[in-house]
Design a protein around this motif. Structure first.
Motif, PDB file in Angstrom:
ATOM      1  N   VAL A  59      -7.940  -9.213  -8.238  1.00 16.11           N
ATOM      2  CA  VAL A  59      -6.789  -9.318  -7.335  1.00 16.11           C
ATOM      3  C   VAL A  59      -5.500  -9.233  -8.144  1.00 16.11           C
ATOM      4  O   VAL A  59      -5.397  -9.807  -9.235  1.00 16.11           O
ATOM      5  CB  VAL A  59      -6.807 -10.651  -6.556  1.00 16.11           C
ATOM      6  N   THR A  60      -4.511  -8.518  -7.596  1.00 18.22           N
ATOM      7  CA  THR A  60      -3.177  -8.523  -8.173  1.00 18.22           C
ATOM      8  C   THR A  60      -2.157  -8.552  -7.052  1.00 18.22           C
ATOM      9  O   THR A  60      -2.428  -8.086  -5.943  1.00 18.22           O
ATOM     10  CB  THR A  60      -2.929  -7.298  -9.079  1.00 18.22           C
ATOM     11  N   ALA A  61      -0.981  -9.095  -7.354  1.00 16.12           N
ATOM     12  CA  ALA A  61       0.119  -9.090  -6.399  1.00 16.12           C
ATOM     13  C   ALA A  61       1.179  -8.065  -6.774  1.00 16.12           C
ATOM     14  O   ALA A  61       2.179  -7.932  -6.081  1.00 16.12           O
ATOM     15  CB  ALA A  61       0.759 -10.485  -6.330  1.00 16.12           C
ATOM     16  N   ASP A  62       0.944  -7.314  -7.838  1.00 15.86           N
ATOM     17  CA  ASP A  62       1.960  -6.445  -8.420  1.00 15.86           C
ATOM     18  C   ASP A  62       1.585  -4.978  -8.231  1.00 15.86           C
ATOM     19  O   ASP A  62       0.523  -4.537  -8.687  1.00 15.86           O
ATOM     20  CB  ASP A  62       2.118  -6.769  -9.904  1.00 15.86           C
ATOM     21  N   VAL A  63       2.464  -4.218  -7.583  1.00 13.13           N
ATOM     22  CA  VAL A  63       2.188  -2.806  -7.338  1.00 13.13           C
ATOM     23  C   VAL A  63       2.083  -2.028  -8.640  1.00 13.13           C
ATOM     24  O   VAL A  63       1.207  -1.167  -8.799  1.00 13.13           O
ATOM     25  CB  VAL A  63       3.276  -2.208  -6.425  1.00 13.13           C
ATOM     26  N   ALA A  64       2.973  -2.317  -9.594  1.00 15.59           N
ATOM     27  CA  ALA A  64       2.926  -1.615 -10.874  1.00 15.59           C
ATOM     28  C   ALA A  64       1.607  -1.879 -11.598  1.00 15.59           C
ATOM     29  O   ALA A  64       1.021  -0.962 -12.192  1.00 15.59           O
ATOM     30  CB  ALA A  64       4.108  -2.036 -11.749  1.00 15.59           C
ATOM     31  N   ALA A  65       1.135  -3.127 -11.540  1.00 16.13           N
ATOM     32  CA  ALA A  65      -0.143  -3.458 -12.168  1.00 16.13           C
ATOM     33  C   ALA A  65      -1.292  -2.725 -11.486  1.00 16.13           C
ATOM     34  O   ALA A  65      -2.251  -2.278 -12.148  1.00 16.13           O
ATOM     35  CB  ALA A  65      -0.381  -4.964 -12.133  1.00 16.13           C
ATOM     36  N   ALA A  66      -1.211  -2.580 -10.166  1.00 11.90           N
ATOM     37  CA  ALA A  66      -2.237  -1.830  -9.443  1.00 11.90           C
ATOM     38  C   ALA A  66      -2.225  -0.365  -9.867  1.00 11.90           C
ATOM     39  O   ALA A  66      -3.282   0.262 -10.030  1.00 11.90           O
ATOM     40  CB  ALA A  66      -2.022  -1.963  -7.937  1.00 11.90           C
ATOM     41  N   GLY A  67      -1.033   0.196 -10.063  1.00  7.29           N
ATOM     42  CA  GLY A  67      -0.940   1.567 -10.544  1.00  7.29           C
ATOM     43  C   GLY A  67      -1.552   1.732 -11.925  1.00  7.29           C
ATOM     44  O   GLY A  67      -2.269   2.702 -12.190  1.00  7.29           O
ATOM     45  N   ASP A  68      -1.295   0.780 -12.808  1.00  3.20           N
ATOM     46  CA  ASP A  68      -1.889   0.817 -14.149  1.00  3.20           C
ATOM     47  C   ASP A  68      -3.408   0.715 -14.075  1.00  3.20           C
ATOM     48  O   ASP A  68      -4.128   1.358 -14.850  1.00  3.20           O
ATOM     49  CB  ASP A  68      -1.327  -0.317 -15.006  1.00  3.20           C
ATOM     50  N   TRP A  69      -3.899  -0.097 -13.148  1.00  2.00           N
ATOM     51  CA  TRP A  69      -5.349  -0.254 -12.960  1.00  2.00           C
ATOM     52  C   TRP A  69      -5.982   1.065 -12.543  1.00  2.00           C
ATOM     53  O   TRP A  69      -7.038   1.453 -13.021  1.00  2.00           O
ATOM     54  CB  TRP A  69      -5.608  -1.339 -11.928  1.00  2.00           C
ATOM     55  N   VAL A  70      -5.316   1.769 -11.640  1.00  4.53           N
ATOM     56  CA  VAL A  70      -5.822   3.077 -11.197  1.00  4.53           C
ATOM     57  C   VAL A  70      -5.854   4.065 -12.356  1.00  4.53           C
ATOM     58  O   VAL A  70      -6.796   4.841 -12.518  1.00  4.53           O
ATOM     59  CB  VAL A  70      -4.966   3.612 -10.045  1.00  4.53           C
TER      60      VAL A  70
ATOM     61  N   GLY B 184       0.810  -1.204   0.000  1.00  4.64           N
ATOM     62  CA  GLY B 184       0.000   0.000   0.000  1.00  4.64           C
ATOM     63  C   GLY B 184       0.848   1.260   0.000  1.00  4.64           C
ATOM     64  O   GLY B 184       0.548   2.236  -0.699  1.00  4.64           O
ATOM     65  N   ARG B 185       1.926   1.250   0.787  1.00  4.18           N
ATOM     66  CA  ARG B 185       2.825   2.403   0.815  1.00  4.18           C
ATOM     67  C   ARG B 185       3.505   2.599  -0.535  1.00  4.18           C
ATOM     68  O   ARG B 185       3.656   3.732  -1.015  1.00  4.18           O
ATOM     69  CB  ARG B 185       3.869   2.235   1.919  1.00  4.18           C
ATOM     70  N   ALA B 186       3.929   1.501  -1.153  1.00  8.91           N
ATOM     71  CA  ALA B 186       4.582   1.605  -2.455  1.00  8.91           C
ATOM     72  C   ALA B 186       3.623   2.154  -3.508  1.00  8.91           C
ATOM     73  O   ALA B 186       4.009   2.967  -4.351  1.00  8.91           O
ATOM     74  CB  ALA B 186       5.118   0.236  -2.882  1.00  8.91           C
ATOM     75  N   LEU B 187       2.365   1.731  -3.463  1.00  9.56           N
ATOM     76  CA  LEU B 187       1.383   2.232  -4.429  1.00  9.56           C
ATOM     77  C   LEU B 187       1.127   3.714  -4.213  1.00  9.56           C
ATOM     78  O   LEU B 187       1.028   4.478  -5.175  1.00  9.56           O
ATOM     79  CB  LEU B 187       0.083   1.439  -4.314  1.00  9.56           C
ATOM     80  N   ALA B 188       1.024   4.144  -2.960  1.00 11.46           N
ATOM     81  CA  ALA B 188       0.822   5.565  -2.681  1.00 11.46           C
ATOM     82  C   ALA B 188       1.978   6.389  -3.223  1.00 11.46           C
ATOM     83  O   ALA B 188       1.779   7.459  -3.817  1.00 11.46           O
ATOM     84  CB  ALA B 188       0.653   5.786  -1.184  1.00 11.46           C
ATOM     85  N   THR B 189       3.205   5.903  -3.044  1.00 14.37           N
ATOM     86  CA  THR B 189       4.383   6.600  -3.565  1.00 14.37           C
ATOM     87  C   THR B 189       4.319   6.711  -5.080  1.00 14.37           C
ATOM     88  O   THR B 189       4.669   7.753  -5.659  1.00 14.37           O
ATOM     89  CB  THR B 189       5.671   5.866  -3.139  1.00 14.37           C
ATOM     90  N   THR B 190       3.860   5.656  -5.727  1.00 20.58           N
ATOM     91  CA  THR B 190       3.749   5.644  -7.188  1.00 20.58           C
ATOM     92  C   THR B 190       2.750   6.677  -7.688  1.00 20.58           C
ATOM     93  O   THR B 190       2.954   7.322  -8.724  1.00 20.58           O
ATOM     94  CB  THR B 190       3.326   4.244  -7.668  1.00 20.58           C
ATOM     95  N   LEU B 191       1.656   6.861  -6.941  1.00 24.18           N
ATOM     96  CA  LEU B 191       0.533   7.666  -7.438  1.00 24.18           C
ATOM     97  C   LEU B 191       0.501   9.092  -6.918  1.00 24.18           C
ATOM     98  O   LEU B 191      -0.206   9.933  -7.490  1.00 24.18           O
ATOM     99  CB  LEU B 191      -0.784   6.984  -7.064  1.00 24.18           C
TER     100      LEU B 191
END
Length: 247
Positions: free
Chosen positions: A230-241, A13-20
């Motif tokens: 569901v995903t296990a990948d932060v980058a994929a979650a960023g792309d989803w957003v 979650g922290r890594a995704l927040a940093t990405t976005l």
């Protein structure tokens, strides 16, 4: 402007927040449950505390005009995941669950999978007498009446009763292999009890248990609600957003 709520509390979650957080056209807010006294805060806007169940979360999402939700909570935070699935479904808001991969047994591992903490406590008498209990601070009371000695490790003191014969070790990962070996040897541990949280930060205890021939009671993860992506990948979650087709 796309408004994104990250239900956080994990490194993912922290890594995704940093990405976005500096992404043009995206406003990101992270929500932490507030159960850890000194949490590691993500970048960007942060709220701390619960929502008040499905109805409270639904109201928050509606009032704050949240466009999509990423559930990056702990794999065992089943209640908030269920609440997120219900609230987003009612509002028609896209939901993605971001979960790190679970641990898998390898050659030399002596794992016994169990469905719950109560099942783990029931299995103790036939497996070990000196137990390394690494399940966090919640649920320790399931072992309060067990006939064994426990080394209980958690970030904060447990909520409920401690086992009568136990030592509390307050510590936060990541943990290294040498230190985990020393804990097992120095405390004559003959059984490790843990949740299948996954992740590298606390995996060394499993390697140490394998090397020393210590069996493991592995509490299995609760399932993700049906129909939730569901995903296990932060980058994929960023792309989803970022995906404009999700609305």
């Amino acid at each position: 402007m796309r408004r994104v709520l990250i239900l956080g509390g994990t490194s993912e979650g922290r890594a995704l927040a940093t990405t976005l957080v500096n992404e043009p056209g995206i406003e990101v807010e992270s929500s932490l449950a507030g159960r850890v006294r000194d949490p590691r805060l993500p970048d960007g806007e942060v709220r701390v505390g619960g929502f008040g169940g499905v109805d409270g979360l639904r109201e928050y999402l509606r009032d704050n005009r949240i466009d999509r939700v990423v559930d990056a909570t702990h794999p065992f935070a089943a209640r908030i995941t269920a609440n997120a699935a219900a609230a987003t479904h009612l509002l028609g808001i896209p939901l993605l669950v971001l979960r790190r991969p679970q641990w898998e047994p390898g050659a030399g591992d002596r794992w016994t999978p169990v469905a719950s903490l109560d099942a783990a406590a029931a299995a103790l008498p036939r497996l070990g007498r000196r137990v390394f209990l690494t399940i966090g601070r919640q649920g320790v009371d399931a072992f309060a009446d067990a006939d064994a000695w426990f080394l209980v490790r958690a970030i904060d003191p447990p909520d409920g009763r401690m086992p009568a014969r136990s030592r509390l070790l307050l510590d936060r990962g990541p943990f290294d292999l040498e230190g985990e070996r020393e804990l097992l040897r120095g405390n004559d541990i003959d059984l490790l009890v843990t949740k299948n949280s996954g992740g590298a930060a606390t995996e060394a205890k499993l390697v140490a248990a394998r090397e020393l021939g210590v069996p493991v009671l592995m509490v299995q993860r609760p399932p993700v609600p049906a129909g939730v992506a569901v995903t296990a990948d932060v980058a994929a979650a960023g792309d989803w957003v970022r995906d404009p087709s999700r609305h």
